[in-house]
Write a protein that holds these residues in place. Structure first.
Motif, PDB file in Angstrom:
ATOM      1  N   LEU A  38     -32.092   3.043 -47.100  1.00 20.11           N
ATOM      2  CA  LEU A  38     -31.269   3.966 -47.877  1.00 20.11           C
ATOM      3  C   LEU A  38     -30.385   4.805 -46.950  1.00 20.11           C
ATOM      4  CD1 LEU A  38     -30.488   5.347 -50.534  1.00 20.11           C
ATOM      5  CD2 LEU A  38     -32.473   6.861 -50.241  1.00 20.11           C
ATOM      6  N   LEU A  39     -30.932   5.226 -45.825  1.00 17.06           N
ATOM      7  CA  LEU A  39     -30.138   5.975 -44.855  1.00 17.06           C
ATOM      8  C   LEU A  39     -28.980   5.128 -44.337  1.00 17.06           C
ATOM      9  CD1 LEU A  39     -29.631   8.401 -42.936  1.00 17.06           C
ATOM     10  CD2 LEU A  39     -31.232   7.321 -41.349  1.00 17.06           C
ATOM     11  N   LEU A  40     -29.246   3.859 -44.044  1.00 14.51           N
ATOM     12  CA  LEU A  40     -28.181   2.978 -43.563  1.00 14.51           C
ATOM     13  C   LEU A  40     -27.073   2.845 -44.603  1.00 14.51           C
ATOM     14  CD1 LEU A  40     -27.057   0.976 -41.502  1.00 14.51           C
ATOM     15  CD2 LEU A  40     -28.482  -0.808 -42.547  1.00 14.51           C
ATOM     16  N   ASP A  69     -16.808  12.680 -38.840  1.00 16.01           N
ATOM     17  CA  ASP A  69     -18.130  12.098 -39.085  1.00 16.01           C
ATOM     18  C   ASP A  69     -19.232  12.823 -38.319  1.00 16.01           C
ATOM     19  OD1 ASP A  69     -17.162  10.256 -40.810  1.00 16.01           O
ATOM     20  OD2 ASP A  69     -17.201   8.560 -39.422  1.00 16.01           O
ATOM     21  N   ILE A  70     -18.890  13.591 -37.282  1.00 21.50           N
ATOM     22  CA  ILE A  70     -19.927  14.261 -36.483  1.00 21.50           C
ATOM     23  C   ILE A  70     -20.723  15.251 -37.321  1.00 21.50           C
ATOM     24  CG2 ILE A  70     -20.325  15.823 -34.550  1.00 21.50           C
ATOM     25  CD1 ILE A  70     -18.038  14.419 -33.087  1.00 21.50           C
ATOM     26  N   PRO A  71     -20.108  16.219 -38.017  1.00 20.36           N
ATOM     27  CA  PRO A  71     -20.919  17.132 -38.842  1.00 20.36           C
ATOM     28  C   PRO A  71     -21.643  16.427 -39.977  1.00 20.36           C
ATOM     29  CG  PRO A  71     -18.576  17.476 -39.234  1.00 20.36           C
ATOM     30  CD  PRO A  71     -18.683  16.592 -38.040  1.00 20.36           C
ATOM     31  N   MET A  72     -21.048  15.355 -40.510  1.00 21.50           N
ATOM     32  CA  MET A  72     -21.741  14.590 -41.543  1.00 21.50           C
ATOM     33  C   MET A  72     -23.037  14.001 -40.992  1.00 21.50           C
ATOM     34  SD  MET A  72     -22.192  11.081 -42.369  1.00 21.50           S
ATOM     35  CE  MET A  72     -20.757  10.249 -41.704  1.00 21.50           C
ATOM     36  N   GLY A  73     -22.975  13.455 -39.772  1.00 21.07           N
ATOM     37  CA  GLY A  73     -24.174  12.905 -39.163  1.00 21.07           C
ATOM     38  C   GLY A  73     -25.217  13.956 -38.848  1.00 21.07           C
ATOM     39  N   VAL A  74     -24.769  15.133 -38.419  1.00 11.09           N
ATOM     40  CA  VAL A  74     -25.706  16.240 -38.152  1.00 11.09           C
ATOM     41  C   VAL A  74     -26.429  16.639 -39.435  1.00 11.09           C
ATOM     42  CG1 VAL A  74     -25.863  18.665 -37.476  1.00 11.09           C
ATOM     43  CG2 VAL A  74     -24.440  17.088 -36.152  1.00 11.09           C
ATOM     44  N   PHE A  75     -25.694  16.701 -40.533  1.00  8.87           N
ATOM     45  CA  PHE A  75     -26.297  17.060 -41.820  1.00  8.87           C
ATOM     46  C   PHE A  75     -27.321  16.008 -42.249  1.00  8.87           C
ATOM     47  CE2 PHE A  75     -26.300  16.960 -46.490  1.00  8.87           C
ATOM     48  CZ  PHE A  75     -26.649  18.270 -46.755  1.00  8.87           C
ATOM     49  N   TYR A  76     -26.965  14.730 -42.116  1.00  8.04           N
ATOM     50  CA  TYR A  76     -27.904  13.667 -42.454  1.00  8.04           C
ATOM     51  C   TYR A  76     -29.123  13.697 -41.531  1.00  8.04           C
ATOM     52  CZ  TYR A  76     -24.636  11.349 -45.660  1.00  8.04           C
ATOM     53  OH  TYR A  76     -23.816  11.045 -46.714  1.00  8.04           O
ATOM     54  N   GLY A 118     -40.395   7.017 -36.091  1.00  4.00           N
ATOM     55  CA  GLY A 118     -39.465   7.956 -36.710  1.00  4.00           C
ATOM     56  C   GLY A 118     -38.132   8.025 -35.989  1.00  4.00           C
ATOM     57  N   LEU A 119     -38.152   7.886 -34.664  1.00  6.13           N
ATOM     58  CA  LEU A 119     -36.887   7.870 -33.907  1.00  6.13           C
ATOM     59  C   LEU A 119     -36.071   6.622 -34.221  1.00  6.13           C
ATOM     60  CD1 LEU A 119     -38.077   9.151 -30.402  1.00  6.13           C
ATOM     61  CD2 LEU A 119     -36.622  10.370 -32.023  1.00  6.13           C
ATOM     62  N   LEU A 120     -36.746   5.470 -34.304  1.00  5.55           N
ATOM     63  CA  LEU A 120     -36.031   4.227 -34.599  1.00  5.55           C
ATOM     64  C   LEU A 120     -35.446   4.219 -36.004  1.00  5.55           C
ATOM     65  CD1 LEU A 120     -38.377   1.554 -32.962  1.00  5.55           C
ATOM     66  CD2 LEU A 120     -36.186   2.413 -32.118  1.00  5.55           C
ATOM     67  N   PHE A 121     -36.121   4.886 -36.954  1.00  3.28           N
ATOM     68  CA  PHE A 121     -35.610   4.937 -38.324  1.00  3.28           C
ATOM     69  C   PHE A 121     -34.231   5.590 -38.389  1.00  3.28           C
ATOM     70  CE2 PHE A 121     -40.176   5.030 -40.173  1.00  3.28           C
ATOM     71  CZ  PHE A 121     -40.306   3.694 -39.869  1.00  3.28           C
ATOM     72  N   TRP A 122     -33.920   6.447 -37.417  1.00  6.08           N
ATOM     73  CA  TRP A 122     -32.588   7.057 -37.368  1.00  6.08           C
ATOM     74  C   TRP A 122     -31.677   6.314 -36.398  1.00  6.08           C
ATOM     75  CZ3 TRP A 122     -29.221  10.254 -39.577  1.00  6.08           C
ATOM     76  CH2 TRP A 122     -28.134  10.697 -38.829  1.00  6.08           C
ATOM     77  N   ALA A 123     -32.189   5.970 -35.211  1.00  2.00           N
ATOM     78  CA  ALA A 123     -31.344   5.408 -34.162  1.00  2.00           C
ATOM     79  C   ALA A 123     -30.748   4.066 -34.579  1.00  2.00           C
ATOM     80  CB  ALA A 123     -32.146   5.261 -32.873  1.00  2.00           C
ATOM     81  N   VAL A 124     -31.531   3.198 -35.203  1.00  2.00           N
ATOM     82  CA  VAL A 124     -31.030   1.874 -35.566  1.00  2.00           C
ATOM     83  C   VAL A 124     -29.947   1.950 -36.643  1.00  2.00           C
ATOM     84  CG1 VAL A 124     -31.662  -0.370 -36.549  1.00  2.00           C
ATOM     85  CG2 VAL A 124     -33.131   0.695 -34.828  1.00  2.00           C
ATOM     86  N   PRO A 125     -30.143   2.657 -37.770  1.00  2.00           N
ATOM     87  CA  PRO A 125     -29.041   2.782 -38.734  1.00  2.00           C
ATOM     88  C   PRO A 125     -27.800   3.437 -38.149  1.00  2.00           C
ATOM     89  CG  PRO A 125     -31.114   3.386 -39.772  1.00  2.00           C
ATOM     90  CD  PRO A 125     -31.385   3.246 -38.315  1.00  2.00           C
ATOM     91  N   ALA A 126     -27.991   4.447 -37.298  1.00  2.77           N
ATOM     92  CA  ALA A 126     -26.833   5.101 -36.683  1.00  2.77           C
ATOM     93  C   ALA A 126     -26.070   4.134 -35.789  1.00  2.77           C
ATOM     94  CB  ALA A 126     -27.292   6.322 -35.888  1.00  2.77           C
ATOM     95  N   ALA A 160     -19.305   8.564 -28.324  1.00  2.73           N
ATOM     96  CA  ALA A 160     -19.552  10.006 -28.225  1.00  2.73           C
ATOM     97  C   ALA A 160     -20.121  10.548 -29.529  1.00  2.73           C
ATOM     98  CB  ALA A 160     -18.258  10.730 -27.861  1.00  2.73           C
ATOM     99  N   MET A 161     -19.602  10.054 -30.655  1.00  4.81           N
ATOM    100  CA  MET A 161     -20.134  10.468 -31.952  1.00  4.81           C
ATOM    101  C   MET A 161     -21.602  10.053 -32.090  1.00  4.81           C
ATOM    102  SD  MET A 161     -18.998   9.206 -35.754  1.00  4.81           S
ATOM    103  CE  MET A 161     -19.796   7.620 -35.481  1.00  4.81           C
ATOM    104  N   LEU A 162     -21.908   8.820 -31.691  1.00  2.00           N
ATOM    105  CA  LEU A 162     -23.295   8.352 -31.763  1.00  2.00           C
ATOM    106  C   LEU A 162     -24.196   9.208 -30.891  1.00  2.00           C
ATOM    107  CD1 LEU A 162     -25.420   6.275 -32.656  1.00  2.00           C
ATOM    108  CD2 LEU A 162     -24.733   4.859 -30.695  1.00  2.00           C
ATOM    109  N   GLY A 163     -23.736   9.550 -29.677  1.00  2.55           N
ATOM    110  CA  GLY A 163     -24.535  10.396 -28.795  1.00  2.55           C
ATOM    111  C   GLY A 163     -24.833  11.751 -29.417  1.00  2.55           C
ATOM    112  N   LYS A 164     -23.851  12.352 -30.070  1.00  3.69           N
ATOM    113  CA  LYS A 164     -24.069  13.654 -30.704  1.00  3.69           C
ATOM    114  C   LYS A 164     -25.022  13.538 -31.887  1.00  3.69           C
ATOM    115  CE  LYS A 164     -19.712  15.685 -29.209  1.00  3.69           C
ATOM    116  NZ  LYS A 164     -18.425  16.313 -29.584  1.00  3.69           N
TER     117      LYS A 164
END
Length: 588
Positions: free
Chosen positions: A26-28, A62-69, A112-120, A145-149
Motif C-alpha cells: 500500500l505504501l508503494l 516530493d521531499i516534504p511529501m516523503g517526510v510526511f509519509y 521495518g527499515l526494508l518496508f520503507w527503503a524498498v518502496p522508496a 538526493a531526494m531518496l537520501g532525505k
C-alpha cells in the motif's frame, strides 16, 4: 536448528515480508501515485525545453511529501513487527523460539527499515524511468538526493517509533506516545516560557527556529524543504533511540505486556510529563476563557487553574498506569500529588511576585560594557532586517537605564493594544547578558528617539542595512490619511532612479543624508516622536500619521532563479536621496 548466538534470522525476515506485504505494498502504491504518475503527467503537458526544470521542481516538492509519509509509515511498521511485545501469549511464544532477543530485535528492526527503503527506492527508479522515456537528463543527482532525505527522515521516525514500542506494553499507548514525543519537547518549553512571560514583565521571548527543532515533524516540514544538516542530526538521534530500545529489550519483563509503561522510569516520566502538561494547558485554557468572558486582563486565578489541572493530570495518569480507577485510596499517590502541587505553586507564585528579584534588576552602569536596543527583527538570526544599534558611551547607557527604570515603574500599567516593543540587551563586563523587552508608546520612548536620530549611529546603521548587491531599486511614496471613522487610507506611487541602476550614487546619498542628520533610523520610535504639521505631536488617542512615507524597495537575488524584496523606510528630509529619483514634488 539455528544457533542461539545468531544475530539475524532470514526465515523471520521472509515471514515478516510475507505477513505484512499488504502494508508495504500500500505504501508503494501511495508513493507511485504521488511521485512518478504526477511527474509523467506534468512532463507530458510541458514543452521539451523546460521539462528538466519541471522535473527538478517535482523532486523538490516530493521531499516534504516523503517526510510526511515516513512519519506515518514508521509508527505503522514498528507496530507491526513489534506488536508481539504487547500481548503476553505472543510474547511468550516468540521468546520460546531458539533465538536470542538481540536476534529477534535486529531481524524485526531490519524488516521495518526494508518496508520503507524498498518502496522508496522503487519509486525513485520509476521516476528515473519516466525521465528516460521523456528524454529528460541531468536529474539523477536530484532524484538520489531526494531518496537520501527520505531515508534520513525515516531513520529518525522509525527509531522513535521502535523506542516507544519497547518502553510501552500497549500498542495504543505506544502510538500515542510516538505522536506526543514529536511535539511534547516543543510544547512543554513553549508553555513554560509563556508562563514566564505572563508574570515576568519585560521577559523577551520569541519562538525561534532552535525551539522549533524540538518538534521534529514541524522542523522537517518547515518551509517545504528540510535542512540537510538537521536531517543528519535527526537520523543520528533515531539510530541512538533504536540502540536504546535494544538495550531496554534485553531487560524487558515479558509479564509487562499490556501495561501502559513497561519500565519504572517510564512510568515516573509519563506521570510527571502528563501532569505538567495538564497543569499548564488547563491553566492557560481556563485563564484565556474567563479573561474573554470578563473582558479584562486578570491572570490572578492562573495558579488555581493550574492546581486543578495538576489534580486531573496526576490522578488521570495514575489511573492509566495502575489500570484502575481505585487510585484515590492510595496514600502514596496523594502524597505525590501534594508534593507536585506545592512545587508548581511555589514556582508560579515565586515568578508572579518576583521572589528572586530578576524582574526588578537594572544593571549598574559601571557593570555594563555595552547595551543593544532594537524594535524590529532579531539582531542575531536576521541582522539585516533589524534596527538594532549598540551603545557603549556612558551617557547612552544611562539613557537606556532610565528608560528601563521608567518601564519597570509602570509595569502594573495595562499594556493592552501596545504591540510595539523596545528590546534591551545589556552585555555586562563579566561576560553575562541581561535581556528585556517592554511594550511602549510615544511617551515612554521619547527619550530614545534622539539616539536613533544621531548622525553617526544612523550612518553606521544604513551602511550595514543597505544591500551590498541588488538588482533594482524603486522609491515608493505612500500617502496616508486618517478619516473620521479612524480608518487609514493609503495610496502611493513608485519612482525609479534618474540614472539607471546608479547604485553607488544611491549608497553615497543615503550615507550623506544620514551623516548630515537628515535621515534618522526610521522605526516606530522616531516616526511617532517626530513633530507633525504646525508642531503637532502624537498622542495615544489620535496618533499623528506623517503625510508622506517613503520606502526604498530593493530587489535582491539572482535573476531568473530566485529574487526577494527588502524595504527600508526613509523620511522626507532625506533630500540627497530623493533627488536621485524621478520624484519631483517638494515635501513640506
Amino acid at each position: 536448528m539455528k544457533s542461539k548466538l545468531s544475530f539475524f534470522d532470514p526465515t523471520l525476515l521472509r515471514k515478516n515480508i510475507s505477513r505484512f506485504s499488504p502494508a508495504w505494498a500500500l505504501l508503494l502504491v501511495l508513493l507511485v501515485l504521488t511521485g512518478p504518475v504526477p511527474m509523467l503527467r506534468e512532463l507530458d503537458e510541458t514543452i521539451p525545453a523546460v521539462r528538466r526544470q519541471v522535473a527538478l521542481n517535482q523532486f523538490e516538492n516530493d521531499i516534504p511529501m516523503g517526510v510526511f509519509y515516513a512519519a506515518g509509515a514508521a509508527v505503522l511498521f514498528a507496530a507491526l513487527v513489534f506488536k508481539y511485545l504487547h500481548k503476553a501469549q505472543a510474547a511468550y511464544m516468540m521468546h520460546a523460539f531458539p533465538m536470542t532477543r538481540s536476534c529477534l530485535f535486529l531481524t524485526n528492526a531490519v524488516s521495518g527499515l526494508l518496508f520503507w527503503a524498498v518502496p522508496a527506492l522503487l519509486t525513485v527508479l520509476l521516476e528515473l524511468a519516466v525521465l528516460a522515456a521523456m528524454n529528460v537528463g541531468g536529474c539523477g543527482a536530484a532524484a538520489w538526493a531526494m531518496l537520501g532525505k527520505w531515508l534520513l527522515a525515516y531513520l529518525f521516525f522509525y527509531g522513535l517509533a521502535v523506542f516507544t514500542m519497547h518502553i510501552s506494553g500497549s500498542t495504543v499507548i505506544a502510538v500515542l506516545s510516538y505522536g506526543a514525543l514529536n511535539f511534547i519537547c516543543f510544547v512543554l518549553p513553549v508553555m513554560v516560557l509563556l508562563l514566564v512571560q505572563l508574570y515576568f514583565k519585560g521577559f523577551d521571548f520569541e519562538i525561534s527556529s532552535r525551539i522549533l527543532c524540538l518538534a521534529p515533524i514541524l522542523a522537517l516540514l518547515r518551509e517545504g524543504r528540510p535542512d540537510q544538516t538537521l536531517l543528519w542530526i535527526y537520523a543520528a538521534v533515531g539510530l541512538a533511540l533504536t540502540a536504546l530500545a535494544w538495550v531496554h529489550y534485553r531487560f524487558r519483563q515479558v509479564e509487562r505486556a499490556g501495561d501502559p509503561m513497561a519500565f519504572a522510569w517510564a512510568r515516573v516520566a509519563f506521570r510527571l510529563v502528563f501532569t505538567l502538561g495538564c497543569a499548564l494547558g488547563l491553566g492557560w485554557i481556563l485563564t484565556a476563557f474567563f479573561e474573554a468572558l470578563s473582558g479584562n486582563g486578570e491572570d490572578g486565578l492562573f495558579p488555581f487553574y493550574a492546581v486543578l489541572g495538576c489534580f486531573l493530570g496526576w490522578f488521570g495518569s495514575s489511573m492509566m498506569i495502575e489500570r484502575s480507577v481505585k487510585v484515590f485510596r492510595k496514600k502514596k499517590i496523594w502524597l505525590g500529588f501534594v508534593a507536585f502541587a506545592v512545587v508548581l505553586l511555589a514556582g508560579v507564585l515565586g515568578l508572579k511576585y518576583d521572589a528572586l528579584g530578576f524582574q526588578r534588576r537594572v544593571p549598574d552602569t559601571a557593570d555594563v560594557a555595552s547595551v543593544m536596543i532594537w524594535t524590529n527583527g532579531d539582531p542575531w538570526n536576521d541582522p539585516a532586517f533589524c534596527d538594532c544599534i549598540t551603545l557603549t558611551e556612558r551617557a547612552d547607557i544611562e539613557t537606556v537605564r532610565d528608560f528601563h527604570k521608567a518601564a519597570l515603574s509602570e509595569r502594573e500599567r495595562n499594556d493592552d493594544g501596545l504591540y510595539e516593543k523596545v528590546h534591551v540587551c545589556y552585555r555586562l563586563k563579566n561576560g553575562s547578558t541581561v535581556r528585556r523587552a517592554y511594550a511602549t508608546d510615544e511617551e515612554r520612548c521619547r527619550s530614545l528617539a534622539p539616539i536613533y536620530a544621531r548622525p553617526e549611529l544612523a550612518a553606521a546603521w544604513y551602511e550595514k542595512a543597505l544591500p551590498k548587491f541588488f538588482l533594482r531599486v524603486q522609491l515608493y511614496n505612500g500617502t496616508e490619511e486618517m478619516i473620521w471613522d479612524g480608518t487609514v487610507v493609503e495610496s502611493g506611487d513608485y519612482y525609479s532612479l534618474k540614472r539607471f541602476n546608479d547604485h553607488a550614487a544611491l549608497r553615497s546619498a543615503i550615507l550623506a543624508d544620514a551623516a548630515a542628520g537628515r535621515l534618522p533610523i526610521i522605526n516606530f520610535i522616531t516616526r511617532n516622536c517626530r513633530p507633525g504639521p504646525d508642531g503637532q505631536t502624537p498622542s495615544e488617542s489620535l496618533p499623528y500619521l506623517p503625510p508622506h512615507s517613503f520606502y526604498l524597495e530593493f530587489e535582491i537575488g539572482v535573476p531568473g532563479v530566485r529574487t526577494d524584496y527588502r524595504s527600508i523606510e526613509i523620511c522626507p528630509e532625506a533630500t540627497d536621496t530623493l533627488a536621485l529619483f524621478d520624484y519631483e514634488s517638494p515635501v513640506q
